[in-house]
Design an enzyme around this catalytic site. Structure first.
Site, PDB file in Angstrom:
ATOM      1  N   GLY A  31      43.796  52.519  37.560  1.00  0.00           N
ATOM      2  CA  GLY A  31      44.754  53.067  38.561  1.00  0.00           C
ATOM      3  C   GLY A  31      46.257  52.305  39.173  1.00  0.00           C
TER       4      GLY A  31
ATOM      5  CE1 TYR B 279      32.089  40.181  28.474  1.00  0.00           C
ATOM      6  CE2 TYR B 279      30.698  40.084  26.625  1.00  0.00           C
ATOM      7  CZ  TYR B 279      32.057  39.757  27.452  1.00  0.00           C
ATOM      8  OH  TYR B 279      32.962  39.633  26.464  1.00  0.00           O
TER       9      TYR B 279
ATOM     10  CG  LEU C 154      43.342  39.463  28.407  1.00  0.00           C
ATOM     11  CD1 LEU C 154      44.414  39.097  27.710  1.00  0.00           C
ATOM     12  CD2 LEU C 154      43.401  40.807  26.972  1.00  0.00           C
TER      13      LEU C 154
END
Length: 433
Positions: free
Chosen positions: A210, A253, A181
């Site tokens: 990853g 964004y 988040l």
């Protein structure tokens, strides 16, 4: 005298909401609503002293309990016993006497969950839910927009760990699920440092993917309705590609989240990472930063302070608003389902911004009246120039969530707003707003 009867919450069908969450996809996320509300619908302190600081015995426990009875419903044993001294605006902090009860899960049922951005608005509510459910939760946050106070009631719990860390840097941990988040989500915050916003979206997602690849953890990224830009399709389904300005004020964004989705599906196709993508639409609720420029918090704080409500544009642009508990239900459902396509999570109830301002004014007046607070004048609604690239329409097509997750919003906008007004009112009373 102010009312102290318990506050009941009714859903869209008129039924009382006594719990949130579902027992679905082999994962039970049901939690009593009273247990959740006790974590945020109270001040950081529960005792207000009007006496000398050394005389702790003179505090009136009956008055204290009456003030908070409508929210605690027997859960006051798990609240902070800090003392506030209004005469000099100081506070004597203490740790929790006891943590809220959490489920005792067998090791085979207990998940090790990593939540990046877990001290933020959405993350903290997700952490509350996962902790009450009995899972092991690790929160990563650099506190750029998040705050320790949103999760401080769990610090020291054996199932909880809070780590100050920026996801732009790699992080190693063993986990079963990752809720990614971490990213500033309001215009003032993500435009403060646009390069860092893009870097967080790309490098942060790269690092967490990853980690998911190495640990074989399931990975959920919180994407956004901003990937649709200023849409030409209404409502927006998941297969709509969007209408985005790649060089505008909001591009750091919007495009950051778009490339984060690209990266997520790259890892799925190339490395077999188990991924989920949640496209979150406008969400509101307790713990929203009151100064982050979002329309809901702006209106409520202005109304509570007796200031006129500021509407940008002519008020005809539309938005749909979902309450935080509905979003957390949707995120947990998506994480534990088999749906790997992007899923819109939002509320289809659409309001014009002008209508929404009037609704907020009405609810604030209702809550103030119940508390015996009579404002000197009625707040007015004023109109100002619309910011650049502000979308005119935004409303989710949630057909996929209904079909795949069996999820749909339960909270009405009115009931969610009333709870949020009470939260901000308590924050103002404690002097932190």
């Amino acid at each position: 005298m102010p009312s102290t009867s318990p506050v009941k919450v009714l859903d869209k069908s008129g039924q009382e909401i006594v719990s949130v969450g579902f027992d679905r996809f082999g994962f039970n996320s049901e939690v009593p609503i009273d247990a959740l509300r006790s974590l945020y619908l109270r001040s950081h302190y529960v005792v207000t002293s009007t006496s000398d600081k050394v005389d702790g015995e003179s505090l009136d426990p009956d008055a204290e309990e009456q003030q908070h009875a409508k929210f605690t419903k027997g859960l006051s044993a798990y609240q902070s016993k800090s003392i506030f001294y209004p005469e000099d605006n100081s506070i004597s902090y203490t740790t929790l006497a006891r943590f809220p009860p959490v489920k005792l899960l067998a090791p085979s049922q207990r998940k090790r969950v990593l939540v990046t951005g877990g001290a933020g608005f959405v993350g903290s509510h997700l952490v509350d839910r996962l902790m009450l459910l009995g899972h092991d939760v690790t929160v990563l946050d650099n506190f750029f927009t998040g705050s320790r106070t949103t999760v401080s009631h769990w610090v020291g719990h054996p199932n909880f760990e809070l780590v100050r860390h920026d996801v732009v840097e790699p992080f190693m941990i063993e986990c079963d699920q990752i809720y990614h988040l971490a990213c500033p989500a309001s215009p003032p915050h993500y435009q403060f440092n646009p390069v860092k916003t893009v870097k967080t979206s790309f490098m942060g997602t790269l690092n967490m993917l990853g980690l998911a690849k190495r640990t074989k953890a399931r990975f959920l990224i919180s994407s956004t309705s901003e990937v649709y830009g200023d849409p030409e399709v209404h409502p927006q389904p998941e297969d709509y590609w969007g209408h985005v300005n790649p060089i505008g004020d909001r591009a750091c964004y919007d495009e950051g989240k778009r490339v984060a989705e690209t990266l997520t599906y790259g890892y799925q196709r190339q490395d077999g990472v188990d991924v989920r993508v949640a496209r979150i639409f406008n969400t509101y609720g307790p713990r929203m930063n009151p100064y982050d420029g979002r329309v809901v918090s702006n209106f409520i704080v202005q109304a509570l302070k007796g200031e006129d409500l500021t509407v940008y544009g002519d008020g005809t642009q539309t938005r749909s608003f979902q309450y935080i508990h509905d979003l957390i239900d949707g995120l947990i459902c998506l994480m534990n389902s088999d749906e790997s396509r992007p899923v819109n999570i939002g509320n289809g109830d659409e309001f014009t911004i002008g209508e929404f301002a009037e609704l907020v004014r009405e609810i604030v007046e209702k809550v103030q009246s119940e508390a015996g607070d009579r404002p000197s004048r009625r707040v007015q609604i004023i109109y100002k120039t619309l910011p650049n690239d502000d979308p005119q329409k935004r409303r989710p097509d949630t057909s996929r969530a209904k079909e795949s997750l069996k999820w749909q919003p339960r909270w009405t906008v009115r009931m969610g707003l009333e709870e949020m007004v009470r939260y901000y009112k308590a924050k103002m009373a404690e002097g932190s707003l």
